[in-house]
Scaffold this motif. Structure first.
Motif, short mmCIF file in Angstrom:
data_model
loop_
_atom_site.label_atom_id
_atom_site.label_comp_id
_atom_site.label_asym_id
_atom_site.label_seq_id
_atom_site.Cartn_x
_atom_site.Cartn_y
_atom_site.Cartn_z
N ILE A 1 41.68 38.03 38.78
CA ILE A 1 41.05 39.32 39.05
C ILE A 1 40.10 39.16 40.23
O ILE A 1 39.24 38.28 40.24
CB ILE A 1 40.25 39.84 37.83
N VAL A 2 40.30 40.02 41.24
CA VAL A 2 39.31 40.18 42.31
C VAL A 2 38.42 41.34 41.87
O VAL A 2 38.85 42.49 41.82
CB VAL A 2 39.97 40.47 43.66
N LEU A 3 37.19 41.02 41.52
CA LEU A 3 36.25 42.00 40.98
C LEU A 3 35.38 42.53 42.12
O LEU A 3 34.73 41.75 42.81
CB LEU A 3 35.38 41.34 39.91
N ILE A 4 35.37 43.85 42.30
CA ILE A 4 34.73 44.43 43.47
C ILE A 4 33.48 45.19 43.06
O ILE A 4 33.52 46.12 42.25
CB ILE A 4 35.70 45.33 44.24
N ILE B 1 37.04 36.25 40.67
CA ILE B 1 36.11 36.07 41.78
C ILE B 1 35.57 37.44 42.18
O ILE B 1 36.30 38.42 42.22
CB ILE B 1 36.73 35.35 42.99
N ALA B 2 34.26 37.49 42.43
CA ALA B 2 33.59 38.72 42.86
C ALA B 2 33.03 38.48 44.25
O ALA B 2 31.96 37.89 44.41
CB ALA B 2 32.48 39.10 41.89
N PRO B 3 33.75 38.90 45.30
CA PRO B 3 33.29 38.63 46.66
C PRO B 3 32.08 39.46 47.06
O PRO B 3 31.92 40.60 46.62
CB PRO B 3 34.51 38.99 47.52
N ASP B 4 31.25 38.87 47.89
CA ASP B 4 30.10 39.55 48.46
C ASP B 4 30.62 40.48 49.56
O ASP B 4 31.02 40.03 50.63
CB ASP B 4 29.13 38.51 49.04
N MET B 5 30.61 41.79 49.30
CA MET B 5 31.20 42.73 50.24
C MET B 5 30.26 43.10 51.39
O MET B 5 30.71 43.69 52.38
CB MET B 5 31.63 44.01 49.51
N PHE B 6 28.99 42.78 51.29
CA PHE B 6 28.04 43.16 52.33
C PHE B 6 27.66 42.00 53.24
O PHE B 6 26.74 42.11 54.05
CB PHE B 6 26.77 43.74 51.69
N TRP B 7 28.37 40.89 53.12
CA TRP B 7 27.93 39.66 53.79
C TRP B 7 27.88 39.78 55.31
O TRP B 7 27.07 39.09 55.95
CB TRP B 7 28.85 38.50 53.40
N ARG B 8 28.70 40.62 55.89
CA ARG B 8 28.71 40.71 57.35
C ARG B 8 27.44 41.32 57.90
O ARG B 8 27.03 41.04 59.03
CB ARG B 8 29.94 41.49 57.83
N GLU B 9 26.80 42.16 57.10
CA GLU B 9 25.52 42.76 57.51
C GLU B 9 24.35 41.97 56.94
O GLU B 9 23.37 41.69 57.64
CB GLU B 9 25.44 44.21 57.04
#
Length: 237
Positions: free
Chosen positions: A36-39, A64-72
Motif C-alpha cells: 500500500i502506498v499511503l497518501i 509506505i507513506a511518502p512525504d508529499m511536500f518534500w520538494r518545498e
C-alpha cells in the motif's frame, strides 16, 4: 527470523529526477505482504498518518507513506487547527500535481521492488491524498486505488474512461468541503463499472476517518476500513 510485531522506519525513495525523499514504512508482523502506498492529507506524514500506516501493516500489508511536500519543505507534520491549518492549506496550494504523481509513481516502483512486498500494490489516500490516489490509478502504475473524501476529484473526472484499475471512493454525507452533487458526479462518471465503488456514510463529516480530529466518526471509519480491506482482498489478487 519471524517478526512478532510491526516494524517501522523512515526509508529513502529515489524520485524520477534522481533526487531522494523520505517515506514512512510499516512492515506487517510476517515481515512482508501486499503493498500500500499511503497518501497523506494536507497535514503531512503526521502522527495520525503514521498510525494509519501501522493499522494497515497490522492488517498484513507492507505500507509506505511518502512525504508529499518534500520538494518545498521536507518533514512537514501539522495539527488540524489555527496556524497549522493555514500552513497546511499553503502547502497544498503550492503542490504541483503532475510532480506529485511522478513522486508517487517512484514510490510505487520502489515498493514493488522491495523484498517486503510480495503482492499487488494499491494506493490509499485521504483528502488531498484521496485525489492523488485517484491520479495514481490513472498514472502511477498501482493495481487499485482507494480514495477517502477526495475533494476536487471532480476536476479530474474527464479522464474517467482512462481509469483501468479497480477504484473505491469514500465520502461523508455531511462533508462541508465536498457537496453531495460532487459525490453524485463521481458516481455517474463510473456508471456501469462493477470495479468502481462509491460509498457514502450518513452523519459523517470531512475527515471522518481521522481519530485525531473533532470530525472523527467511529462508525463510518469502521465501515470504511472494512470496505477498504474487503475491496483490496477481492480486487487485488
Amino acid at each position: 527470523m519471524s517478526q512478532t510485531t510491526i516494524k517501522t522506519e523512515w526509508i529513502d525513495v529515489t524520485a524520477e529526477d534522481g533526487k531522494t525523499f523520505k517515506a514512512y514504512q510499516a512492515l506487517p508482523p510476517k515481515g512482508k505482504g501486499p503493498g500500500i502506498v499511503l497518501i497523506q492529507e494536507i497535514f503531512g506524514v503526521n502522527a495520525h498518518i503514521r498510525g494509519v500506516a501501522e493499522q494497515y501493516a497490522m492488517d498484513g500489508y507492507t505500507v509506505i507513506a511518502p512525504d508529499m511536500f518534500w520538494r518545498e519543505e521536507a518533514g512537514v507534520e501539522l495539527g488540524y487547527d489555527g496556524d497549522d491549518w493555514k500552513e497546511a492549506v499553503a502547502h497544498k496550494n503550492a503542490l504541483d500535481f503532475p510532480t506529485a504523481v511522478s513522486d508517487l509513481r517512484a514510490a510505487t516502483k520502489a515498493l514493488r521492488a522491495s523484498p517486503a512486498c510480495d503482492g499487488p500494490v494499491a494506493s490509499v489516500g485521504y483528502c488531498l491524498g484521496g485525489v492523488l490516489s485517484y491520479l495514481c490509478g490513472l498514472d502511477a502504475g498501482v493495481d487499485a486505488a482507494i480514495c477517502y473524501y477526495a475533494g476536487g476529484v471532480t476536476e479530474h473526472l474527464g479522464r474517467a474512461d482512462e481509469l483501468k484499475v479497480p477504484t473505491q471512493f469514500h465520502f461523508g454525507a455531511e462533508d462541508d468541503h465536498i457537496p453531495l452533487e460532487h459525490v453524485e458526479q463521481t458516481r455517474e462518471a463510473f456508471t456501469g463499472r462493477d470495479d468502481v465503488e462509491v460509498h457514502l456514510y450518513d452523519n459523517a463529516e470531512h475527515g471522518f476517518n481521522c481519530w485525531a480530529r473533532a470530525s472523527y466518526n467511529q462508525h463510518a471509519s469502521a465501515l470504511a476500513h472494512g470496505h477498504t480491506l474487503t475491496f483490496l482482498a477481492s480486487r487485488t489478487q
